[in-house]
Design an enzyme around this catalytic site. Structure first.
Site, mmCIF file in Angstrom:
data_model
loop_
_atom_site.group_PDB
_atom_site.id
_atom_site.type_symbol
_atom_site.label_atom_id
_atom_site.label_comp_id
_atom_site.label_asym_id
_atom_site.label_seq_id
_atom_site.Cartn_x
_atom_site.Cartn_y
_atom_site.Cartn_z
ATOM 1 N N HIS A 1 8.623 -19.173 13.445
ATOM 2 C CA HIS A 1 8.148 -18.703 14.755
ATOM 3 C C HIS A 1 8.554 -17.239 14.919
ATOM 4 O O HIS A 1 9.702 -16.876 14.665
ATOM 5 C CB HIS A 1 8.760 -19.545 15.883
ATOM 6 C CG HIS A 1 8.059 -19.366 17.192
ATOM 7 N ND1 HIS A 1 8.151 -18.206 17.927
ATOM 8 C CD2 HIS A 1 7.233 -20.193 17.890
ATOM 9 C CE1 HIS A 1 7.416 -18.331 19.022
ATOM 10 N NE2 HIS A 1 6.845 -19.526 19.028
ATOM 11 N N ARG B 1 0.872 -17.181 14.035
ATOM 12 C CA ARG B 1 2.316 -17.002 13.918
ATOM 13 C C ARG B 1 2.764 -16.375 12.601
ATOM 14 O O ARG B 1 3.685 -15.560 12.578
ATOM 15 C CB ARG B 1 3.004 -18.362 14.046
ATOM 16 C CG ARG B 1 2.938 -18.844 15.439
ATOM 17 C CD ARG B 1 3.570 -20.174 15.616
ATOM 18 N NE ARG B 1 3.505 -20.483 17.043
ATOM 19 C CZ ARG B 1 3.840 -21.644 17.556
ATOM 20 N NH1 ARG B 1 4.258 -22.625 16.780
ATOM 21 N NH2 ARG B 1 3.762 -21.834 18.852
ATOM 22 N N HIS C 1 10.733 -22.954 12.536
ATOM 23 C CA HIS C 1 10.296 -23.580 13.788
ATOM 24 C C HIS C 1 9.623 -24.935 13.575
ATOM 25 O O HIS C 1 9.714 -25.807 14.420
ATOM 26 C CB HIS C 1 9.321 -22.625 14.484
ATOM 27 C CG HIS C 1 8.853 -23.123 15.818
ATOM 28 N ND1 HIS C 1 9.722 -23.431 16.842
ATOM 29 C CD2 HIS C 1 7.596 -23.355 16.312
ATOM 30 C CE1 HIS C 1 9.029 -23.824 17.901
ATOM 31 N NE2 HIS C 1 7.754 -23.804 17.608
ATOM 32 N N GLU D 1 -2.301 -19.334 23.972
ATOM 33 C CA GLU D 1 -1.252 -18.869 23.057
ATOM 34 C C GLU D 1 -1.925 -18.239 21.847
ATOM 35 O O GLU D 1 -3.152 -18.297 21.695
ATOM 36 C CB GLU D 1 -0.359 -20.042 22.634
ATOM 37 C CG GLU D 1 0.393 -20.650 23.795
ATOM 38 C CD GLU D 1 1.445 -21.663 23.355
ATOM 39 O OE1 GLU D 1 2.412 -21.257 22.687
ATOM 40 O OE2 GLU D 1 1.288 -22.839 23.660
ATOM 41 N N ARG E 1 0.475 -23.709 11.350
ATOM 42 C CA ARG E 1 0.102 -24.505 12.531
ATOM 43 C C ARG E 1 -0.329 -23.616 13.695
ATOM 44 O O ARG E 1 0.375 -22.659 14.042
ATOM 45 C CB ARG E 1 1.296 -25.354 12.958
ATOM 46 C CG ARG E 1 1.112 -26.087 14.255
ATOM 47 C CD ARG E 1 2.276 -26.994 14.543
ATOM 48 N NE ARG E 1 3.457 -26.287 14.939
ATOM 49 C CZ ARG E 1 3.833 -26.073 16.200
ATOM 50 N NH1 ARG E 1 3.068 -26.494 17.187
ATOM 51 N NH2 ARG E 1 4.959 -25.453 16.473
HETATM 52 C C1 LIG Z 1 11.987 -25.048 20.706
HETATM 53 C C2 LIG Z 1 10.699 -25.704 20.326
HETATM 54 C C3 LIG Z 1 9.548 -25.484 21.085
HETATM 55 C C4 LIG Z 1 8.334 -26.076 20.741
HETATM 56 N N1 LIG Z 1 7.227 -25.900 21.535
HETATM 57 C C5 LIG Z 1 6.093 -26.577 21.249
HETATM 58 C C6 LIG Z 1 4.960 -26.511 22.126
HETATM 59 O O1 LIG Z 1 4.995 -25.860 23.164
HETATM 60 N N2 LIG Z 1 3.848 -27.214 21.777
HETATM 61 C C7 LIG Z 1 3.754 -27.966 20.639
HETATM 62 O O2 LIG Z 1 2.714 -28.580 20.382
HETATM 63 N N3 LIG Z 1 4.825 -28.036 19.803
HETATM 64 C C8 LIG Z 1 5.979 -27.389 20.087
HETATM 65 N N4 LIG Z 1 7.052 -27.488 19.245
HETATM 66 C C9 LIG Z 1 6.967 -28.387 18.093
HETATM 67 C C10 LIG Z 1 7.073 -29.828 18.608
HETATM 68 O O3 LIG Z 1 8.002 -29.886 19.670
HETATM 69 C C11 LIG Z 1 7.519 -30.778 17.516
HETATM 70 O O4 LIG Z 1 6.791 -30.577 16.357
HETATM 71 C C12 LIG Z 1 7.303 -32.212 17.982
HETATM 72 O O5 LIG Z 1 7.965 -32.402 19.206
HETATM 73 C C13 LIG Z 1 7.793 -33.195 16.965
HETATM 74 O O6 LIG Z 1 7.790 -34.450 17.587
HETATM 75 P P1 LIG Z 1 8.232 -35.719 16.772
HETATM 76 O O7 LIG Z 1 8.096 -36.871 17.716
HETATM 77 O O8 LIG Z 1 7.535 -35.786 15.483
HETATM 78 O O9 LIG Z 1 9.771 -35.450 16.416
HETATM 79 P P2 LIG Z 1 10.980 -34.985 17.326
HETATM 80 O O10 LIG Z 1 10.583 -34.737 18.717
HETATM 81 O O11 LIG Z 1 11.677 -33.917 16.593
HETATM 82 O O12 LIG Z 1 11.895 -36.283 17.341
HETATM 83 C C14 LIG Z 1 12.493 -36.786 16.179
HETATM 84 C C15 LIG Z 1 13.284 -38.026 16.586
HETATM 85 O O13 LIG Z 1 13.753 -38.697 15.427
HETATM 86 C C16 LIG Z 1 15.136 -39.031 15.605
HETATM 87 N N5 LIG Z 1 15.734 -39.155 14.279
HETATM 88 C C17 LIG Z 1 15.806 -38.232 13.290
HETATM 89 N N6 LIG Z 1 16.433 -38.762 12.220
HETATM 90 C C18 LIG Z 1 16.759 -40.045 12.546
HETATM 91 C C19 LIG Z 1 17.442 -41.112 11.880
HETATM 92 N N7 LIG Z 1 17.925 -40.968 10.626
HETATM 93 N N8 LIG Z 1 17.616 -42.287 12.529
HETATM 94 C C20 LIG Z 1 17.162 -42.449 13.808
HETATM 95 N N9 LIG Z 1 16.514 -41.483 14.488
HETATM 96 C C21 LIG Z 1 16.310 -40.303 13.861
HETATM 97 C C22 LIG Z 1 15.659 -37.869 16.436
HETATM 98 O O14 LIG Z 1 16.891 -38.184 17.030
HETATM 99 C C23 LIG Z 1 14.511 -37.714 17.431
HETATM 100 O O15 LIG Z 1 14.594 -38.677 18.438
HETATM 101 C C24 LIG Z 1 8.277 -26.894 19.581
HETATM 102 C C25 LIG Z 1 9.409 -27.095 18.801
HETATM 103 C C26 LIG Z 1 10.613 -26.516 19.166
HETATM 104 C C27 LIG Z 1 11.819 -26.745 18.311
#
Ligand SMILES: Cc1cc2nc3c(=O)[nH]c(=O)nc-3n(C[C@H](O)[C@H](O)[C@H](O)COP(=O)(O)OP(=O)(O)OC[C@H]3O[C@@H](n4cnc5c(N)ncnc54)[C@H](O)[C@@H]3O)c2cc1C
Length: 422
Positions: free
Chosen positions: A225, A266, A326, A111, A361
């Site tokens: 993004h 990006r 993003h 990428e 990032r």
């Molecule tokens: C469309 C898209 C494509 C992407 N593609 C990539 C990729 O290919 N590679 C890569 O490395 N990154 C990618 N990213 C970025 C990456 O997906 C995210 O940064 C990463 O998944 C974040 O993970 P996380 O576990 O920190 O939070 P998230 O996966 O966002 O999860 C947050 C969790 O917290 C919960 N939550 C929030 N507030 C509360 C609350 N008050 N009480 C209880 N629960 C709560 C939510 O319900 C959820 O379960 C992408 C992002 C997007 C949006």
């Protein structure tokens, strides 16, 4: 209502699930999540997860991450990310996650900003594949109690130590009284009009950190993004993964001309598109998939299906794209073991700022950060959970909080009622 546990993990994205799975199986863990287990930005990830390809790739991977981050990264965090990346991918494989393979070895894609093919992936639905593996595993763990539709409303603290969270579950306020609290609530995308994020992921972890004076870092630092799909409808923007450009798609302006190297980081590509949109006085620019030298339906089945469903055939026509929010780079300031400035409070994944991304990032470094620092948080908790701490009387503590926890719960209910009246 009050529930006691050793560790409460807030959020069921990759960071939260990995941390819960990495904690010892004799801990009593509560994993709460605002919607269903699957409803996280982790599930939406398309492109993949970066991984070092042996020691000889170390300097190059570090350098790509620093270059993308404009050398504002925390170098120590970058080294940890890179050095622990192979172990992180091994952990995912151990938990049952499946990646694309080539001749019995992992297949790699590329990428923007990466000088090598070093991204493992599962078609164009890497997030879904990772999440499905982790969710299946977490459901087999009898020590992890999962509460869906359970929203953290606040954290409870005494003398700058976390004592758990106040959550709304089954329409009731519940005090989840824990020895350790892990925030894994994701970024702030839900607050933006144009974002690739789920709307319910809107900075709740950062909100409670602000309320309680927990230290934040670089909070205004947001990643845009370059290529979300432009649609007239309002709501979450569908992402056209960077790996589409990695495999050869070209960005074109309104006159059908290229104006930027598609594989630049990006922020550089997004800025170039914005400038071109201004010149063209247009709401979007274009992405040409026809320069990809592969069967795009096989390589990007999910993206192609989405486009075909809304009447765009990427084999025959250009796809309209626009930059969108993003990723939240800034967040809760943490050390290299994911500790925040409040005792017993950890932050992992997108809600945290380890400094690994600098000011921009590098693609596919986010899921990797979730796994590496989710594992580190679990290890740190395990290393510090002494017998004395295990035997702490949570009930006594809960009643000695300023005004005790029942008053705090009452206050939250009143605030909720007042906000409804408005
Ligand atoms: C469309 C898209 C494509 C992407 N593609 C990539 C990729 O290919 N590679 C890569 O490395 N990154 C990618 N990213 C970025 C990456 O997906 C995210 O940064 C990463 O998944 C974040 O993970 P996380 O576990 O920190 O939070 P998230 O996966 O966002 O999860 C947050 C969790 O917290 C919960 N939550 C929030 N507030 C509360 C609350 N008050 N009480 C209880 N629960 C709560 C939510 O319900 C959820 O379960 C992408 C992002 C997007 C949006």
């Amino acid at each position: 209502m009050k529930i006691d546990c050793d560790v409460v993990v807030v959020g069921s994205g990759v960071a939260g699930l990995v941390c819960a799975l990495e904690l010892p199986e004799d801990y009593n863990i509560i994993l709460i999540t605002k919607k269903n287990l699957e409803d996280s930005n982790s599930y939406l990830a398309q492109g993949g997860i970066s991984v070092r390809r042996g020691e000889k790739d170390r300097e190059s991977f570090i350098n790509d991450t620093l270059t993308a981050g404009h050398f504002k990264n925390n170098k120590k965090a970058v080294e940890i990310l890179v050095d622990e990346s192979e172990d992180a991918v091994q952990s995912l494989l151990k938990y049952g996650v499946e990646f694309n393979m080539k001749d019995d070895s992992l297949a790699y894609t590329r990428e923007g900003g990466h000088s090598k093919f070093r991204i493992v992936y599962h078609n164009d639905i890497t997030g879904r594949a990772v999440m499905e593996g982790l969710i299946k595993k977490v459901k087999t763990r009898r020590n992890i109690r999962i509460l869906e539709e359970c929203e953290m409303k606040d954290i409870v603290e005494m003398d700058n130590s976390s004592l758990g969270v106040i959550a709304k579950y089954d329409n009731k306020y519940t005090f989840i009284n824990s020895k350790y609290t892990v925030l894994a609530t994701g970024g702030t995308g839900g607050l933006y009009g144009n974002s690739t994020s789920f709307p319910h992921i809107k900075g709740d972890g950062i909100g409670v950190a602000i309320t309680h004076g927990v230290k934040l870092k670089d909070i205004s630092n947001i990643q845009i993004h370059p290529t979300s799909l432009y649609e007239e409808k309002i709501g979450r923007r569908f992402l056209i993964s960077e790996s589409v450009r990695g495999e050869g798609a070209k960005i074109l302006n309104y006159h059908g001309n290229r104006f930027i190297d598609e594989l630049k980081p990006r922020d550089v590509v997004s800025k170039a598109i914005f400038e071109e949109m201004k010149k063209d006085n247009s709401k979007h620019e274009w992405l040409n998939f026809r320069t990809i030298d592969k069967d795009i339906n096989a390589r990007f089945p999910n993206i192609c299906k989405y486009l075909m469903d809304i009447g765009i055939d990427p084999k025959k026509e250009n796809v309209p794209v626009v930059p969108a929010h993003h990723y939240t780079i800034g967040g809760i300031d943490v050390d290299m073991n994911a500790r925040t400035s409040m005792n017993n409070l950890y932050a992992i994944g997108e809600v945290a700022n380890t400094g690994v991304h600098g000011t921009n990032r590098l693609a596919s470094n986010s899921l990797l950060e979730c796994v590496v620092f989710g594992k580190r948080a679990a290890k740190d908790i395990k290393n510090n959970y002494t017998e004395e701490k295990k035997n702490l009387d949570l009930d006594n503590l809960a009643y000695s909080i300023d005004g005790n926890y029942e008053d705090i719960v009452k206050k939250r209910i009143e605030e909720d009622e007042n906000s409804k009246v408005k």
